[in-house]
Design an enzyme around this catalytic site. Structure first.
Site, PDB file in Angstrom:
ATOM      1  CD  GLU A 129      -2.798  -1.402   2.350  1.00  0.00           C
ATOM      2  OE1 GLU A 129      -2.849  -0.489   3.190  1.00  0.00           O
ATOM      3  OE2 GLU A 129      -3.458  -2.450   2.441  1.00  0.00           O
ATOM      4  CG  ASN A 173      -0.396  -6.972  -1.620  1.00  0.00           C
ATOM      5  OD1 ASN A 173      -0.953  -7.610  -2.514  1.00  0.00           O
ATOM      6  ND2 ASN A 173      -0.856  -6.921  -0.372  1.00  0.00           N
ATOM      7  CG  HIS A 220      -9.573  -6.075   0.754  1.00  0.00           C
ATOM      8  ND1 HIS A 220      -9.855  -7.229   1.468  1.00  0.00           N
ATOM      9  CD2 HIS A 220      -8.256  -5.834   0.940  1.00  0.00           C
ATOM     10  CE1 HIS A 220      -8.744  -7.650   2.071  1.00  0.00           C
ATOM     11  NE2 HIS A 220      -7.765  -6.821   1.756  1.00  0.00           N
ATOM     12  CD  GLU A 270      -4.349  -8.089   1.630  1.00  0.00           C
ATOM     13  OE1 GLU A 270      -5.242  -7.406   2.172  1.00  0.00           O
ATOM     14  OE2 GLU A 270      -3.138  -7.814   1.724  1.00  0.00           O
ATOM     15  CG  ASP A 302     -12.389  -9.374   1.751  1.00  0.00           C
ATOM     16  OD1 ASP A 302     -12.318  -8.363   1.026  1.00  0.00           O
ATOM     17  OD2 ASP A 302     -11.901  -9.416   2.895  1.00  0.00           O
TER      18      ASP A 302
HETATM   19  O1  G2I Z   1      -7.410  -4.378   6.468  1.00  0.00           O
HETATM   20  C1  G2I Z   1      -7.514  -5.530   5.686  1.00  0.00           C
HETATM   21  C2  G2I Z   1      -6.196  -5.857   5.038  1.00  0.00           C
HETATM   22  C3  G2I Z   1      -5.821  -4.782   4.012  1.00  0.00           C
HETATM   23  N1  G2I Z   1      -4.583  -5.115   3.335  1.00  0.00           N
HETATM   24  C4  G2I Z   1      -3.448  -5.370   4.186  1.00  0.00           C
HETATM   25  C5  G2I Z   1      -3.786  -6.412   5.244  1.00  0.00           C
HETATM   26  O2  G2I Z   1      -2.696  -6.581   6.131  1.00  0.00           O
HETATM   27  C6  G2I Z   1      -5.027  -6.025   6.014  1.00  0.00           C
HETATM   28  O3  G2I Z   1      -5.252  -7.061   6.996  1.00  0.00           O
HETATM   29  C7  G2I Z   1      -5.850  -6.668   8.186  1.00  0.00           C
HETATM   30  C8  G2I Z   1      -5.991  -7.868   9.089  1.00  0.00           C
HETATM   31  O4  G2I Z   1      -6.793  -8.846   8.480  1.00  0.00           O
HETATM   32  C9  G2I Z   1      -6.660  -7.411  10.397  1.00  0.00           C
HETATM   33  O5  G2I Z   1      -6.697  -8.491  11.329  1.00  0.00           O
HETATM   34  O6  G2I Z   1      -5.086  -5.677   8.802  1.00  0.00           O
HETATM   35  C10 G2I Z   1      -5.765  -5.148   9.928  1.00  0.00           C
HETATM   36  C11 G2I Z   1      -5.012  -3.939  10.454  1.00  0.00           C
HETATM   37  O7  G2I Z   1      -5.080  -2.904   9.498  1.00  0.00           O
HETATM   38  C12 G2I Z   1      -5.926  -6.231  10.999  1.00  0.00           C
HETATM   39  O8  G2I Z   1      -6.699  -5.761  12.065  1.00  0.00           O
HETATM   40  C13 G2I Z   1      -6.040  -5.611  13.282  1.00  0.00           C
HETATM   41  C14 G2I Z   1      -6.991  -4.929  14.241  1.00  0.00           C
HETATM   42  O9  G2I Z   1      -7.327  -3.651  13.699  1.00  0.00           O
HETATM   43  C15 G2I Z   1      -6.351  -4.763  15.574  1.00  0.00           C
HETATM   44  O10 G2I Z   1      -7.270  -4.221  16.482  1.00  0.00           O
HETATM   45  C16 G2I Z   1      -5.826  -6.109  16.091  1.00  0.00           C
HETATM   46  O11 G2I Z   1      -5.108  -5.935  17.284  1.00  0.00           O
HETATM   47  O12 G2I Z   1      -5.640  -6.869  13.806  1.00  0.00           O
HETATM   48  C17 G2I Z   1      -4.919  -6.736  15.021  1.00  0.00           C
HETATM   49  C18 G2I Z   1      -4.389  -8.103  15.438  1.00  0.00           C
HETATM   50  O13 G2I Z   1      -5.451  -9.015  15.626  1.00  0.00           O
END
Ligand code: G2I
Length: 355
Positions: free
Chosen positions: A165, A206, A242, A271, A273
């Site tokens: 990003e 990515n 997404h 990714e 969805d």
């Molecule tokens: O946001 C969706 C994805 C967009 N592209 C990059 C990816 O890395 C991103 O993945 C998501 C994860 O699936 C989430 O699980 O990235 C988020 C953060 O921007 C992740 O969320 C975070 C929560 O916001 C936090 O509260 C939590 O502590 O996950 C953390 C770990 O569980």
């Protein structure tokens, strides 16, 4: 006792099968058999591709979920476990616990692992994001981080999202800490450092909102073309995908994948969805299925589109409801791990391409 029960069960199954055969045409019976025997991973492999799902560490304790993921897919990406905050929580102190847990799970299940991500503006440890660094300091921090993480996973991670990003919607560079401190040269350097640490790993840029043609994907097209011209080790472009039904299907997705392939890089859907505005209903699920099929077909139409990863596979575990309240139901399996129409659409596309 045991023997009797087994015999009875066998007899019942045989009777059911015969009954089915009696009413259904033979071709249908063969298809049904096929269905039970093949997974999305196997179907993708027949086309020379993989079909993966992301997994976040806490989800591994959801045994049914982890088992089905291990059975149905042939690749996985850690949702969070390899991000900077997890791997280098203190400067120079590395912690591979979360990433290793997923690598070990993947090995046990026979899945390959996409690494995500070496560099991103989000989920940085606070020692890094709150520091006041000179360009030289940050360059050496970035080099050390990439070198340590990629070396640790050498031979275990087949592809890395090196930079995640890094552009804005209008195609300009995102003003992340690396850009602001070092300038745009951090991108080529990150790729070079990752390549030096594991020359066999496929190295990707990515991003999201790059699945169709437009300003943002144009910027990546120009950037990757330049990186190739400069002999920087770049192997692939990751399109997160997404998607959301209310925003329309990406414009010219297949052509967009093709133009990156024509630059001499692989493309991966990283990714995927497809969220809907809740409550979901049969109409929305049918449209979602159509879109899953179209994304799969767009990838299958381009030889260098090497694989598809869904960002989790079931609505039981998804990042969407907490980030987009009122939206969700984005994945091919529902909360109860039951297939949705999207699953059949993916299967049908893969089956048609692999036969
Ligand atoms: O946001 C969706 C994805 C967009 N592209 C990059 C990816 O890395 C991103 O993945 C998501 C994860 O699936 C989430 O699980 O990235 C988020 C953060 O921007 C992740 O969320 C975070 C929560 O916001 C936090 O509260 C939590 O502590 O996950 C953390 C770990 O569980």
């Amino acid at each position: 006792m045991r023997r009797t029960r087994t015999r009875a069960a066998t007899l019942a199954a045989a009777t059911a099968l015969l009954a089915g055969l009696a009413v259904a045409p033979a071709a249908h019976a063969v298809t049904a058999h096929h269905h039970a025997e093949t997974t999305l991973g196997q179907l993708a492999e027949r086309t020379g591709r993989y079909f993966g799902s992301a997994v976040d560490n806490p989800e591994l304790t959801d045994t049914d979920y982890a088992n089905l993921l291990g059975k149905e897919f042939d690749a996985t990406t850690p949702g969070n476990g390899m991000k900077w905050y997890a791997t280098e929580p203190q400067r120079g102190v590395f912690d591979f616990t979360a990433g290793d847990e997923i690598v070990n799970y993947a090995r046990a299940k026979g899945l390959k692992v996409r690494g995500h991500t070496l560099l991103w503006h989000s989920q940085l440890p606070s020692w890094l994001s709150s520091g006041a660094w000179t360009a030289d300091e940050l360059r050496s921090i970035l080099k050390n981080h990439i070198t340590q993480v990629v070396k640790h996973y050498k031979g275990k991670v087949f592809a890395w999202d090196v930079a995640n990003e890094i552009t804005n919607e209008d195609g300009t560079y995102r003003e992340n800490i690396f850009y602001k401190t070092i300038g745009p040269s951090y991108i080529a350097d990150a790729l070079r450092w990752a390549h030096a640490a594991d020359p066999k790993a496929k190295l990707y840029l990515n991003d999201y909102n790059v699945e169709g043609t437009g300003a943002k994907s144009d910027a990546y097209y120009t950037l990757i073309k330049q990186l190739k011209a400069d002999r920087v080790p770049i192997d692939g472009f990751g399109m997160q995908a997404h998607l959301a039904l209310q925003y329309g299907f990406p414009y010219q997705m297949r052509q967009n994948i093709q133009r990156f392939a024509d630059l001499g890089v692989d493309v991966a859907i990283t990714e995927l969805d497809i969220r809907v505005i809740l409550p979901s209903d049969a109409t929305k699920l049918a449209q979602q299925a159509d879109w899953y099929g179209r994304v799969t077909n767009a990838c299958l139409a381009v030889r260098r589109c090497v694989g598809i990863t869904v960002w989790g596979y079931s609505d039981r575990h998804s990042w969407i409801p907490s980030v987009f309240p009122g939206e969700g139901a984005a994945l091919p399996w529902d909360e109860n791990l039951v297939h949705k129409p999207a699953y059949d659409a993916i299967r049908n596309a893969l089956t048609a391409a692999g036969s």
